[in-house]
Motif scaffolding. Sequence first.
Motif, PDB file in Angstrom:
ATOM      1  N   MET A  47       0.834  -1.184   0.000  1.00  0.00           N
ATOM      2  CA  MET A  47       0.000   0.000   0.000  1.00  0.00           C
ATOM      3  C   MET A  47       0.875   1.243   0.000  1.00  0.00           C
ATOM      4  O   MET A  47       1.988   1.233   0.523  1.00  0.00           O
ATOM      5  N   ALA A  48       0.389   2.318  -0.584  1.00  0.00           N
ATOM      6  CA  ALA A  48       1.216   3.507  -0.782  1.00  0.00           C
ATOM      7  C   ALA A  48       0.545   4.748  -0.209  1.00  0.00           C
ATOM      8  O   ALA A  48      -0.679   4.797  -0.034  1.00  0.00           O
ATOM      9  N   ARG A  49       1.370   5.758   0.048  1.00  0.00           N
ATOM     10  CA  ARG A  49       0.857   7.093   0.386  1.00  0.00           C
ATOM     11  C   ARG A  49       0.627   7.827  -0.926  1.00  0.00           C
ATOM     12  O   ARG A  49       1.559   8.046  -1.709  1.00  0.00           O
ATOM     13  N   VAL A  50      -0.629   8.204  -1.167  1.00  0.00           N
ATOM     14  CA  VAL A  50      -1.028   8.743  -2.460  1.00  0.00           C
ATOM     15  C   VAL A  50      -1.746  10.073  -2.269  1.00  0.00           C
ATOM     16  O   VAL A  50      -2.591  10.210  -1.368  1.00  0.00           O
ATOM     17  N   ALA A  51      -1.438  11.037  -3.119  1.00  0.00           N
ATOM     18  CA  ALA A  51      -2.210  12.277  -3.202  1.00  0.00           C
ATOM     19  C   ALA A  51      -3.016  12.241  -4.494  1.00  0.00           C
ATOM     20  O   ALA A  51      -2.520  11.752  -5.523  1.00  0.00           O
ATOM     21  N   PHE A  52      -4.232  12.745  -4.442  1.00  0.00           N
ATOM     22  CA  PHE A  52      -5.051  12.828  -5.662  1.00  0.00           C
ATOM     23  C   PHE A  52      -5.528  14.261  -5.809  1.00  0.00           C
ATOM     24  O   PHE A  52      -6.201  14.793  -4.921  1.00  0.00           O
ATOM     25  N   LEU A  53      -5.195  14.866  -6.946  1.00  0.00           N
ATOM     26  CA  LEU A  53      -5.494  16.269  -7.213  1.00  0.00           C
ATOM     27  C   LEU A  53      -6.565  16.376  -8.290  1.00  0.00           C
ATOM     28  O   LEU A  53      -6.353  15.958  -9.431  1.00  0.00           O
ATOM     29  N   GLY A  54      -7.731  16.901  -7.921  1.00  0.00           N
ATOM     30  CA  GLY A  54      -8.823  17.064  -8.882  1.00  0.00           C
ATOM     31  C   GLY A  54      -9.902  16.032  -8.665  1.00  0.00           C
ATOM     32  O   GLY A  54      -9.705  14.848  -8.944  1.00  0.00           O
ATOM     33  N   LEU A  55     -11.051  16.486  -8.154  1.00  0.00           N
ATOM     34  CA  LEU A  55     -12.136  15.568  -7.804  1.00  0.00           C
ATOM     35  C   LEU A  55     -13.380  15.856  -8.625  1.00  0.00           C
ATOM     36  O   LEU A  55     -14.473  16.067  -8.110  1.00  0.00           O
ATOM     37  N   GLY A  56     -13.195  15.858  -9.946  1.00  0.00           N
ATOM     38  CA  GLY A  56     -14.330  16.006 -10.848  1.00  0.00           C
ATOM     39  C   GLY A  56     -15.070  14.689 -11.008  1.00  0.00           C
ATOM     40  O   GLY A  56     -14.940  13.774 -10.190  1.00  0.00           O
ATOM     41  N   VAL A  57     -15.842  14.575 -12.087  1.00  0.00           N
ATOM     42  CA  VAL A  57     -16.647  13.368 -12.295  1.00  0.00           C
ATOM     43  C   VAL A  57     -15.775  12.128 -12.452  1.00  0.00           C
ATOM     44  O   VAL A  57     -16.226  11.011 -12.180  1.00  0.00           O
ATOM     45  N   MET A  58     -14.535  12.292 -12.878  1.00  0.00           N
ATOM     46  CA  MET A  58     -13.622  11.160 -13.003  1.00  0.00           C
ATOM     47  C   MET A  58     -12.772  10.993 -11.745  1.00  0.00           C
ATOM     48  O   MET A  58     -12.669   9.900 -11.178  1.00  0.00           O
ATOM     49  N   GLY A  59     -12.145  12.081 -11.303  1.00  0.00           N
ATOM     50  CA  GLY A  59     -11.224  11.996 -10.181  1.00  0.00           C
ATOM     51  C   GLY A  59     -11.862  11.566  -8.876  1.00  0.00           C
ATOM     52  O   GLY A  59     -11.244  10.834  -8.085  1.00  0.00           O
ATOM     53  N   TYR A  60     -13.073  12.010  -8.622  1.00  0.00           N
ATOM     54  CA  TYR A  60     -13.748  11.694  -7.358  1.00  0.00           C
ATOM     55  C   TYR A  60     -13.852  10.174  -7.147  1.00  0.00           C
ATOM     56  O   TYR A  60     -13.400   9.655  -6.115  1.00  0.00           O
ATOM     57  N   PRO A  61     -14.424   9.428  -8.120  1.00  0.00           N
ATOM     58  CA  PRO A  61     -14.476   7.971  -7.903  1.00  0.00           C
ATOM     59  C   PRO A  61     -13.117   7.290  -8.002  1.00  0.00           C
ATOM     60  O   PRO A  61     -12.876   6.291  -7.318  1.00  0.00           O
ATOM     61  N   MET A  62     -12.212   7.807  -8.834  1.00  0.00           N
ATOM     62  CA  MET A  62     -10.883   7.197  -8.943  1.00  0.00           C
ATOM     63  C   MET A  62     -10.155   7.260  -7.605  1.00  0.00           C
ATOM     64  O   MET A  62      -9.584   6.268  -7.137  1.00  0.00           O
ATOM     65  N   ALA A  63     -10.211   8.421  -6.957  1.00  0.00           N
ATOM     66  CA  ALA A  63      -9.594   8.551  -5.633  1.00  0.00           C
ATOM     67  C   ALA A  63     -10.273   7.628  -4.626  1.00  0.00           C
ATOM     68  O   ALA A  63      -9.626   7.059  -3.739  1.00  0.00           O
ATOM     69  N   GLY A  64     -11.583   7.453  -4.771  1.00  0.00           N
ATOM     70  CA  GLY A  64     -12.313   6.554  -3.891  1.00  0.00           C
ATOM     71  C   GLY A  64     -11.845   5.120  -4.008  1.00  0.00           C
ATOM     72  O   GLY A  64     -11.734   4.398  -2.999  1.00  0.00           O
ATOM     73  N   HIS A  65     -11.539   4.682  -5.216  1.00  0.00           N
ATOM     74  CA  HIS A  65     -11.027   3.316  -5.410  1.00  0.00           C
ATOM     75  C   HIS A  65      -9.666   3.143  -4.744  1.00  0.00           C
ATOM     76  O   HIS A  65      -9.376   2.081  -4.179  1.00  0.00           O
ATOM     77  N   LEU A  66      -8.833   4.165  -4.804  1.00  0.00           N
ATOM     78  CA  LEU A  66      -7.527   4.089  -4.143  1.00  0.00           C
ATOM     79  C   LEU A  66      -7.688   3.890  -2.637  1.00  0.00           C
ATOM     80  O   LEU A  66      -7.022   3.048  -2.025  1.00  0.00           O
ATOM     81  N   GLN A  67      -8.590   4.669  -2.038  1.00  0.00           N
ATOM     82  CA  GLN A  67      -8.831   4.550  -0.598  1.00  0.00           C
ATOM     83  C   GLN A  67      -9.408   3.175  -0.265  1.00  0.00           C
ATOM     84  O   GLN A  67      -9.007   2.536   0.718  1.00  0.00           O
TER      85      GLN A  67
END
Length: 288
Positions: free
Chosen positions: A1-21
Motif C-alpha cells: 500500500m502507498a501514500r497517495v495524493a489525488f489532485l482534482g475531484l471532478g466526475v472522473m477523479g472523485y471515484p478514482m480517488a475513492g477506489h484508491l482509498q
Amino acid sequence: MARVAFLGLGVMGYPMAGHLQAKGHEVTVWNRTAAKAQAWVAEHGGRAAASAREAAEGAEFVMACVGNDDDLRSVCLGEAGAFAGMTAGAVFVDHTTVSAQVTRELNDAARALGLGFVDAPVSGGQAGAQNGVLSVMCGGEEADYARAEPVIAAYARICKRLGDSGAGQLAKMVNQIAIAGLVQGLSEALHFAQKAGLDGEAVVEVIAGGAAGSWQMVNRHKTMLADQFDFGFAVDWMRKDLGICLATADQIGASLPGTALIDQYYKDVQQMGGGRWDTSSLIKRLPK
C-alpha cells in the motif's frame, strides 16, 4: 500500500480517488473547490489538503485529473504546486487529457527535481471511473511506470505503457479520433433507421453483435433515440480534446479531414446550447 495524493475531484477523479482509498492506500485529496474535497473525505475517509503542495508532501505517488494544459501547469508548478511538495523519488501520474507538449514540458521539470512523471490519460467515461474499469494509456520512463502501475490498477481494467513521455497522450488522441467518427456514424445510422420507419432499438439489437457493433452503439443508442443527453462526457471537453488532436496532426503531418469536420459538428451542438451534453448528442444536428 502507498501514500497517495489525488489532485482534482471532478466526475472522473472523485471515484478514482475513492477506489484508491478502498484498496487500502493512504489517500490525501485536494480540489480547487475545497467543499468537494471535504465531501470526499466524509464519504471515503482519508484527508483533505489546502493546496496541491500540501497534498503532495510525503506522498509516494501524486495523481492528477484536472481540466486542461493550464490547469495541469497550475497544480504542478509554483510555490503552491505539487512539485514543490514532492520528495525526490516520488512519481507524478497525470490522468488529465492534455497536449503531449505540456506533458513533455512537465516531465522535464519533474526529472530536474528528481521526480518521476507518467502521463496516463484514461478512457471509459464516468461509468468506467465509478466501476474501476478504465483503460489507461501511459507514457514515461519504464521504471516510473513499473512503480505506478500497481497503484493505477485500483481503477483500471487495462493499463499499458506505450512509449516515452507523451506516448500516453498521443494514444488518447487516437482514442478520441476514433470515438468522434464512431459517434457521427452511429448518429447517422439511427437517424436513417428512424426516417425509414424502423424500430431503432430492435435494429441495434440485431447489428450490435456484428461488425458494426461498438461500445458507443451498445451504451448510447437508447438515450440517443430517447433524445436524452444530460450526462456523460461533455461536448465542451470533446472539443478541447479534438482541438489537441488537430493541432498535433498539423505538427506531425497527419491528415484528419473527418475529425476536423466532426469537430465543427460539435461546434454546432455547442451553439444549440449543448456544451454540457454528452458527446452522443451529435444526433441532435440531424432533422427529426
